[in-house]
Design an enzyme around this catalytic site. Structure first.
Site, PDB file in Angstrom:
ATOM      1  N   TYR A  70       0.817  -1.196   0.000  1.00 44.52           N
ATOM      2  CA  TYR A  70       0.000   0.000   0.000  1.00 44.52           C
ATOM      3  C   TYR A  70       0.864   1.265   0.000  1.00 44.52           C
ATOM      4  O   TYR A  70       1.690   1.437  -0.882  1.00 44.52           O
ATOM      5  CB  TYR A  70      -1.043  -0.047   1.121  1.00 44.52           C
ATOM      6  CG  TYR A  70      -2.195  -0.991   0.762  1.00 44.52           C
ATOM      7  CD1 TYR A  70      -3.267  -0.548  -0.020  1.00 44.52           C
ATOM      8  CD2 TYR A  70      -2.195  -2.322   1.179  1.00 44.52           C
ATOM      9  CE1 TYR A  70      -4.299  -1.402  -0.377  1.00 44.52           C
ATOM     10  CE2 TYR A  70      -3.229  -3.184   0.829  1.00 44.52           C
ATOM     11  CZ  TYR A  70      -4.283  -2.713   0.050  1.00 44.52           C
ATOM     12  OH  TYR A  70      -5.288  -3.569  -0.313  1.00 44.52           O
ATOM     13  N   SER A  71       0.704   2.174   0.948  1.00 48.70           N
ATOM     14  CA  SER A  71       1.279   3.513   0.796  1.00 48.70           C
ATOM     15  C   SER A  71       2.794   3.592   0.856  1.00 48.70           C
ATOM     16  O   SER A  71       3.360   4.648   0.563  1.00 48.70           O
ATOM     17  CB  SER A  71       0.679   4.475   1.824  1.00 48.70           C
ATOM     18  OG  SER A  71      -0.588   4.916   1.397  1.00 48.70           O
ATOM     19  N   LEU A  72       3.464   2.529   1.207  1.00 43.08           N
ATOM     20  CA  LEU A  72       4.914   2.508   1.032  1.00 43.08           C
ATOM     21  C   LEU A  72       5.257   2.792  -0.429  1.00 43.08           C
ATOM     22  O   LEU A  72       6.322   3.328  -0.739  1.00 43.08           O
ATOM     23  CB  LEU A  72       5.467   1.159   1.479  1.00 43.08           C
ATOM     24  CG  LEU A  72       6.972   0.906   1.374  1.00 43.08           C
ATOM     25  CD1 LEU A  72       7.780   1.996   2.040  1.00 43.08           C
ATOM     26  CD2 LEU A  72       7.310  -0.462   1.955  1.00 43.08           C
ATOM     27  N   SER A  73       4.329   2.471  -1.315  1.00 40.57           N
ATOM     28  CA  SER A  73       4.492   2.738  -2.749  1.00 40.57           C
ATOM     29  C   SER A  73       4.774   4.210  -3.029  1.00 40.57           C
ATOM     30  O   SER A  73       5.500   4.550  -3.980  1.00 40.57           O
ATOM     31  CB  SER A  73       3.223   2.326  -3.506  1.00 40.57           C
ATOM     32  OG  SER A  73       2.835   0.999  -3.234  1.00 40.57           O
ATOM     33  N   LYS A  74       4.199   5.104  -2.246  1.00 43.12           N
ATOM     34  CA  LYS A  74       4.279   6.535  -2.541  1.00 43.12           C
ATOM     35  C   LYS A  74       5.717   7.053  -2.567  1.00 43.12           C
ATOM     36  O   LYS A  74       6.038   7.984  -3.310  1.00 43.12           O
ATOM     37  CB  LYS A  74       3.456   7.327  -1.529  1.00 43.12           C
ATOM     38  CG  LYS A  74       1.954   7.132  -1.638  1.00 43.12           C
ATOM     39  CD  LYS A  74       1.224   7.988  -0.619  1.00 43.12           C
ATOM     40  CE  LYS A  74      -0.284   7.923  -0.789  1.00 43.12           C
ATOM     41  NZ  LYS A  74      -0.856   6.618  -0.398  1.00 43.12           N
TER      42      LYS A  74
END
Length: 368
Positions: A70-74
């Site tokens: 999830y937001s680790l992608s950002k």
């Protein structure tokens, strides 16, 4: 520990407590499939794989298992944007409308790339008009953001752009540099950093991807961030997330697929003055990437937080987490890079337990 729960890997001297905590998580049923990695001084000192990659529990988690964090992608969306800034095609503080005229309406005329990267662009969620769009309608979702008025005057408030981050950057890259987020990441960022990480998993790596599952079927509705995740429909639907079409698409805010080893190594090299991140970005942008940019109350997190251009930062760490429990960080205190990646969507208590075993504090890394 029960022999029914597969665990493989190693810990170097001094890291036995990490193994013990990880085994406890698996034995107690708090974890069903995850990877842990710690890097220090250029080598991996912990590599543990436990549980299964599938709900049927037929296939054990391996060191090369890919999972969506999830937001680790950002953080990797940020890197793609900064590569293009280094090229000179974009600037952090120029109005986005200079490159993307259709975006410069409704109060967004002066919004900058820096405001997008630090979650101050006033678009922490997709507008109501996007409610009927398919999750993978990239063009439709980008256009809905271009047409929408911001929820607040850009630069005046803070809220993680939970689902919109990747589409905003992708739109800016398309308009300002004639390229896409997926192209910049997969052709430039990933090779330069040597990452086993993908926006759009290739055919030959699909068999390595772990299936996501809920710890509790009610988990999506219980999240603090739930109001920011409702449009488009399906972003927390594990059946959709486990589909081939999703895994091979680019939804930059959330759907990078990667390994614990890759993320821990990346964070271990993040601040190095002779490391690959600095070589990719150059000294000035590398400094900008790591420097505190804004401290304020983040509406989506529900707490006061300090953002750099791509990470959460405090006195103890530079970090990023993802809804569901995955997290990776660089310990400013102990000088090690760590990652805990999981397929079992729940809170961050499991990653926090691993961090505590390393004498780290993971307070405020996720979105829930």
């Amino acid at each position: 520990m029960s022999d029914a729960v597969p665990v493989e890997g190693f810990v170097s001297d001094g890291y036995d407590r990490v193994r013990e905590v990880f085994q406890d998580l698996l034995r107690d049923g708090r974890e069903t499939g995850a990877g842990v990695s710690v890097w220090r001084d250029g080598r991996e000192v912990v590599r543990l794989s436990g549980g299964w990659v599938d709900a049927a529990r037929h296939h054990p988690w391996r060191a090369d298992t890919l999972v969506q964090p999830y937001s680790l992608s950002k953080s990797f969306v940020t890197l793609a944007a900064l590569v293009v800034v280094r090229d000179g095609a974009l600037a952090l503080d120029e109005p986005i409308s200079r490159y993307w005229p259709a975006y410069g309406v409704g109060g967004k005329e002066r919004t900058t790339l820096r405001q997008v990267l630090t979650h101050r662009a006033g678009q922490p969620r997709f507008p109501a008009e996007a409610a009927g769009l398919d999750l993978l309608d990239d063009a439709g979702l980008r256009e809905s953001l271009a047409r929408a008025a911001p929820e607040y005057v850009p630069g005046t408030s803070l809220g993680e752009h939970a689902l919109t981050y990747g589409h905003l950057v992708d739109g800016i890259l398309r308009a300002g540099a004639g390229t896409t987020l997926g192209e910049v990441f997969n052709e430039r960022v990933r090779p330069a950093l040597g990452l086993d990480a993908w926006f759009g998993v290739p055919d030959d790596a699909l068999e390595r991807v772990a299936d996501l599952e809920y710890a509790d079927p009610e988990w999506p509705s219980q999240l603090h961030a739930a109001p920011w995740l409702r449009i488009p429909d399906g972003t927390l639907d594990v059946e959709r997330a486990n589909s081939r079409s999703w895994r091979q698409a680019v939804f930059g805010a959330v759907n990078l697929h990667t390994t614990a080893t890759a993320m821990a190594r990346f964070f271990s090299e993040l601040t190095s003055e002779d490391g690959p991140v600095r070589a990719l970005l150059g000294p000035q942008l590398h400094a900008d990437l790591l420097a505190s940019q804004v401290t304020d109350f983040d509406e989506v997190f529900g707490t006061r937080i300090t953002w750099t251009l791509g990470f959460v930062r405090d006195r103890g760490k530079i970090a990023k987490g993802g809804i569901g429990g995955s997290a990776a960080w660089w310990s400013l205190k102990h000088r090690h890079g760590c990652a805990y990646l999981t397929r079992r969507l729940d809170d961050h208590s499991r990653a926090a337990a691993i961090a505590a075993a390393l004498d780290d504090d993971l307070t405020v890394v996720g979105e829930d």
